[in-house]
Enzyme design. Sequence first.
Site, PDB file in Angstrom:
ATOM      1  N   GLU A 121      17.281   5.845  -0.038  1.00  0.00           N
ATOM      2  CA  GLU A 121      16.174   5.986  -0.946  1.00  0.00           C
ATOM      3  C   GLU A 121      15.907   7.335  -1.484  1.00  0.00           C
ATOM      4  OE1 GLU A 121      11.650   5.390  -0.050  1.00  0.00           O
ATOM      5  OE2 GLU A 121      12.360   3.586  -0.424  1.00  0.00           O
ATOM      6  N   GLU A 135       4.577  13.536   1.260  1.00  0.00           N
ATOM      7  CA  GLU A 135       6.291  13.030   1.016  1.00  0.00           C
ATOM      8  C   GLU A 135       6.881  13.582   0.099  1.00  0.00           C
ATOM      9  OE1 GLU A 135       2.934  11.465   1.421  1.00  0.00           O
ATOM     10  OE2 GLU A 135       3.128  10.154   3.171  1.00  0.00           O
ATOM     11  N   HIS A 216      -3.673   3.709   2.558  1.00  0.00           N
ATOM     12  CA  HIS A 216      -3.441   4.627   3.930  1.00  0.00           C
ATOM     13  C   HIS A 216      -3.072   6.137   3.409  1.00  0.00           C
ATOM     14  CE1 HIS A 216       1.139   5.367   3.711  1.00  0.00           C
ATOM     15  NE2 HIS A 216       0.972   4.062   3.304  1.00  0.00           N
ATOM     16  N   ARG A 218      -2.601   9.544   2.687  1.00  0.00           N
ATOM     17  CA  ARG A 218      -3.332  10.963   3.188  1.00  0.00           C
ATOM     18  C   ARG A 218      -4.124  11.649   2.021  1.00  0.00           C
ATOM     19  NH1 ARG A 218      -1.651  13.806   8.305  1.00  0.00           N
ATOM     20  NH2 ARG A 218      -0.656  12.167   9.250  1.00  0.00           N
ATOM     21  N   HIS A 248      -4.731  -0.237   8.251  1.00  0.00           N
ATOM     22  CA  HIS A 248      -3.585   0.578   8.888  1.00  0.00           C
ATOM     23  C   HIS A 248      -4.345   1.175   9.974  1.00  0.00           C
ATOM     24  CE1 HIS A 248      -1.154   4.018   9.137  1.00  0.00           C
ATOM     25  NE2 HIS A 248       0.005   3.699   8.088  1.00  0.00           N
TER      26      HIS A 248
END
Length: 373
Positions: A121, A135, A216, A218, A248
């Site tokens: 990915e 991320e 979920h 952040r 979550h």
Amino acid sequence: MTEPIKVMTVFGTRPEAIKLFPLVHTLESDPRFVSRVCVSAQHRDMLDQVLSIAGIEPDHDLDLMTPGQTLDALTARALVDIGAVLDSEKPDWVVVQGDTTTVMAGAIAAYYRKIPVCHVEAGLRSGDIHHPWPEEVNRRVVGTFAALHCAPTQTAADALLSENTDAATVHVTGNTVIDALHWVTKRIEAEPELAAGLSELEERFAGKRIIGMTSHRRENFGEGMRGIAEAVKRIAARDDVAIIFPVHLNPNVREVMNAELAGFDNVALIEPLDYPHFARLLDISYLMLSDSGGVQEEAPALGKPVLVMRETTERPEGIEAGTARLVGTDPNTIVIEVTRLLDDEDAYRAMARAHNPFGDGASAQRIADLLAS
Ligand code: UD1
Ligand code: UDP
């Protein structure tokens, strides 16, 4: 006969486990490889749910999760402990998937030992280092030194090439999430009881349209989460819908959602679902409301409209295919878009068409062949 290639697959959270179990299965059954699995257990319960259904017993379980863990403490522990496993196993390849802390730390630990990294990915880019956070940067870090970039789509491959990544190392493999979805669908067909646990809710909400929900991120903690909760309250004022929301386990999510949404008759706040039950939730949902990466990939494959509660996405393919739409976290926008899908049949029909921009279900085999070559 040449020696088999030793591949160490490293993962730590629910989505990594879902997207890597098809590859682990493939490596385990292929004599060209010796497969080793190391889990950081950045997630515990949500990881174990996937390991259990996929029948994977890790060779190394670092059991790193602590309640309310910080990014720096988790990163430090993961780097040190994964490094120690690599020293003991000395694999030929390290495989990581996606963009979590485990992915970045696992890849750096391999790089420090000059072990080539295969990034599954690879190449997803939102272009904004704060969305998704952290991320976007995790992915970019791994992308700077991976020896093999398995891009799910041509768009992702192009992003890597535009960053001057060596073209010989970039391959479009599709996303293994589609392999996982096919696998779990077949398992449920063979054993329907694997996904029968929602039947009580299905009976309770009979006659209503189901909105499946997850949240979920952040970057949405605080104001974003409150905006999302406010939108759900307003949607729940309708009596023709029901919202099923597996919450979550991150305390930053649970505290807000439990405080704001408990007590609504047509909102079911439930524990995280294992993968067969989540697949069932996708199946029975009229639409999905989510900030998840994986759900943006699964929903188009199933023709389920997904309203994405984010400002940007590194997965533009679902939007281009017409199945996904960005709605952010402002309650007014979320309510307007949900209402449109509920009340405007044409708008709904335009989104509810199955597309497969993320793959054909044969990605794990392609990745294994690349590792072997
Ligand atoms: C992590 C990833 C995120 C990914 C998400 C998938 C990072 C920085 N974040 O976010 O990219 O999209 O997983 O879900 O890598 N917890 C439990 N049990 C569990 C899992 C989590 O109790 O099984 C609680 C713990 O208190 C833990 C907290 O959730 O400290 C946060 O977990 P963490 O993995 O740090 O972040 P996520 O928000 O789950
Ligand atoms: N998922 C699951 N149970 C749930 C919620 C989600 O099995 O209760 C699956 C979902 O099908 C998808 C993945 O978990 O494959 C998404 O994980 P998450 O939203 O935690 O992370 P992200 O994809 O945003 O990184």
